[in-house]
Design a protein around this motif. Sequence first.
Motif, short mmCIF file in Angstrom:
data_model
loop_
_atom_site.label_atom_id
_atom_site.label_comp_id
_atom_site.label_asym_id
_atom_site.label_seq_id
_atom_site.Cartn_x
_atom_site.Cartn_y
_atom_site.Cartn_z
N MET A 150 0.83 -1.21 0.00
CA MET A 150 0.00 0.00 0.00
C MET A 150 0.87 1.25 0.00
O MET A 150 0.64 2.19 -0.77
N LEU A 151 1.86 1.27 0.88
CA LEU A 151 2.75 2.43 0.97
C LEU A 151 3.51 2.64 -0.33
O LEU A 151 3.72 3.78 -0.76
N ALA A 152 3.95 1.55 -0.96
CA ALA A 152 4.63 1.68 -2.25
C ALA A 152 3.71 2.33 -3.28
O ALA A 152 4.15 3.18 -4.08
N GLY A 153 2.43 1.97 -3.24
CA GLY A 153 1.47 2.59 -4.15
C GLY A 153 1.27 4.07 -3.87
O GLY A 153 1.19 4.89 -4.79
N VAL A 154 1.20 4.41 -2.58
CA VAL A 154 1.03 5.83 -2.21
C VAL A 154 2.26 6.64 -2.60
O VAL A 154 2.14 7.75 -3.13
N ILE A 155 3.44 6.07 -2.38
CA ILE A 155 4.67 6.76 -2.78
C ILE A 155 4.70 6.96 -4.29
O ILE A 155 5.02 8.06 -4.79
N ALA A 156 4.36 5.90 -5.03
CA ALA A 156 4.34 6.01 -6.50
C ALA A 156 3.31 7.03 -6.96
O ALA A 156 3.55 7.80 -7.90
N GLY A 157 2.15 7.05 -6.31
CA GLY A 157 1.11 8.01 -6.68
C GLY A 157 1.53 9.44 -6.41
O GLY A 157 1.33 10.33 -7.25
N TRP A 158 2.14 9.67 -5.25
CA TRP A 158 2.60 11.02 -4.92
C TRP A 158 3.69 11.48 -5.88
O TRP A 158 3.70 12.64 -6.32
N LEU A 159 4.60 10.59 -6.23
CA LEU A 159 5.64 10.93 -7.20
C LEU A 159 5.02 11.29 -8.55
O LEU A 159 5.54 12.14 -9.28
N ARG A 160 3.92 10.65 -8.87
CA ARG A 160 3.28 10.86 -10.17
C ARG A 160 2.51 12.18 -10.23
O ARG A 160 2.53 12.87 -11.25
N VAL A 161 1.82 12.54 -9.15
CA VAL A 161 0.88 13.66 -9.24
C VAL A 161 1.33 14.92 -8.52
O VAL A 161 0.79 16.01 -8.80
N ALA A 162 2.28 14.83 -7.60
CA ALA A 162 2.65 16.01 -6.81
C ALA A 162 3.51 16.96 -7.64
O ALA A 162 4.47 16.53 -8.29
N PRO A 163 3.21 18.24 -7.61
CA PRO A 163 4.05 19.21 -8.33
C PRO A 163 5.38 19.39 -7.61
O PRO A 163 5.48 19.19 -6.40
N PRO A 164 6.44 19.75 -8.33
CA PRO A 164 7.74 19.97 -7.70
C PRO A 164 7.66 21.06 -6.63
O PRO A 164 6.85 21.98 -6.73
N GLY A 165 8.52 20.93 -5.62
CA GLY A 165 8.55 21.94 -4.57
C GLY A 165 8.78 21.32 -3.21
O GLY A 165 8.87 20.10 -3.07
N PRO A 166 8.86 22.15 -2.18
CA PRO A 166 9.16 21.64 -0.84
C PRO A 166 8.08 20.73 -0.28
O PRO A 166 8.38 19.79 0.46
N VAL A 167 6.81 20.98 -0.62
CA VAL A 167 5.73 20.11 -0.10
C VAL A 167 5.90 18.70 -0.64
O VAL A 167 5.72 17.71 0.09
N ARG A 168 6.25 18.58 -1.90
CA ARG A 168 6.48 17.27 -2.49
C ARG A 168 7.56 16.51 -1.72
O ARG A 168 7.39 15.34 -1.38
N ALA A 169 8.67 17.20 -1.41
CA ALA A 169 9.78 16.55 -0.70
C ALA A 169 9.40 16.17 0.72
O ALA A 169 9.74 15.08 1.20
N VAL A 170 8.69 17.05 1.42
CA VAL A 170 8.32 16.78 2.82
C VAL A 170 7.37 15.59 2.90
O VAL A 170 7.55 14.69 3.74
N VAL A 171 6.34 15.57 2.07
CA VAL A 171 5.38 14.46 2.10
C VAL A 171 6.06 13.15 1.71
O VAL A 171 5.82 12.10 2.32
#
Length: 384
Positions: A150-171
Motif C-alpha cells: 500500500m505504501l509503495a502505491g502511495v509513494i508512487a502516486g505522490w511521485l506521479r501527481v505532486a508538483p515539484p517543490g518543498p511540499v512534495r519533498a516533505v510528504v
Amino acid sequence: MPDERESGIPTSPIAKTVLFFQRHWHRSAPGTPTPEWVTRFCYSMWLTAFAFKVIGASWDMSWHFKWLRDDFAPPHLINTVGTVIICVLVAIHTYTGLGCDRRSLRLMQAGLVMFLIAAPLDVINHRVSGLDLTAWSPTHGLLYLGTGIMLAGVIAGWLRVAPPGPVRAVVLTALWGFFLENTFFPNGQQEYGILELRSWERGEPYAEPTLLEFAADDIGRSVDREAVIHFALPIEDWVYPMWGIGVMALILAAARYTVGRTWTATTVAGAYVAYRAIIWPLLLAGDFPTSTVPFYLVFVGLAVDLAFRAPAARFAVGGVLVTVFGYGALWVQSQLRPWLLGDALTETAPPSAYWTAPIVLAGVAAVWYLAARRRTAFSELGAR
C-alpha cells in the motif's frame, strides 16, 4: 491548476470533504488530471491514516508483552481507525481515478486486499494457538507486506501527481518514514523481548502471570527462564542486525534517491528514532513494557547519505559505510548503561550476531549495484 486561495477552497477538513464530493465524485480512469488542492488533501489523509496505524501498532507491540491478546484491545481499535481511512481512500482513488495513475492504484488495491485477507487469518491463528509468540509469524508477515505494498502505491502516486517543490519533498520523506517503520517493525520482537527477559530475571516481570503461564504451557514447561526466552526472544541473534542494518539501509537508499535531498536518509532514520524515543517514556509512564531504541539507525542513514557523495562507486562505498557505521554504532549502543534510569532500561540493544557484518556488506553492495544497473537500463531505453 488553480490556487486554493483564489478558488475559495475551505481550510476545514470536513468542508473540504464535502466540497470534494460535490465537485469530483464521478467515475473516471486512473490518471485523470487532479486539482492541486485535491491532491494535497488526499495525501494528507493518507499521512493521517498511517499515523493512526503507527501509533496503534507501537502500543500493540508493548501490549502483547504484558497481556494475552484481545481482539478489541485499544491498540487494535486505533489501528483500525487508520485501516478504515485507507479503505475509504482506496475506494475514492478507484472510483474517481484522481490522485493516482494505473500502477500506483493497482499497488494500493493489492496491498489493501492482502491486508484485509491477512487480518482475519491472524485472528484465526490466535484463536487456534491462543498466543502468537513472535512478530515474525506468517500472518503478521502478510500484514506487514500488505501495508508495505500500500505504501509503495502511495509513494508512487505522490511521485506521479505532486508538483515539484518543498511540499512534495516533505510528504515523500514522511511516506518513506512510514515505510521504514512498517518494515522495521518485526525487529521490535527482540527490542521488547530483551527487556521482558531482564524484567523476569530481576523478579519484576512486565508480563502478567496468565501470559507467562500460557507461554510456558505452549512448550510444556513451568514458568522458568527457558519458557520466558521462548516467549520473549524466540528469534535467532543473526536476524536483528541483518534486518535492522542491511534491509533498512536499502530502504533509506531508496528514500534518498526518490526524494533527492542531501540528508534525506538521515532525516528519515532520525525521525523514526525520535518517534521511538518519544513513545518510550509514555509507555513507561503508562506502566507498559518498554523496548530498547534503535539509535544506531541514525548512523545507518548517515552512511547512506555519505555514500551518495561518491556517485562513481556508490554501491561499494555504501556497503562499506553502512556496515562500519551500522555495526559500530550498534556495538557502542550495546555497551552503554543508562544508570540514571535504573532498572527501567538494563539493556540498550538486543543480542546481535556481529559475524553477519560481511554478509550485510556484500548484500547491501550487491542489491544497490543491481538497482543502479536497472535504473540505468530503463533510462537508456527511455532515451532511445
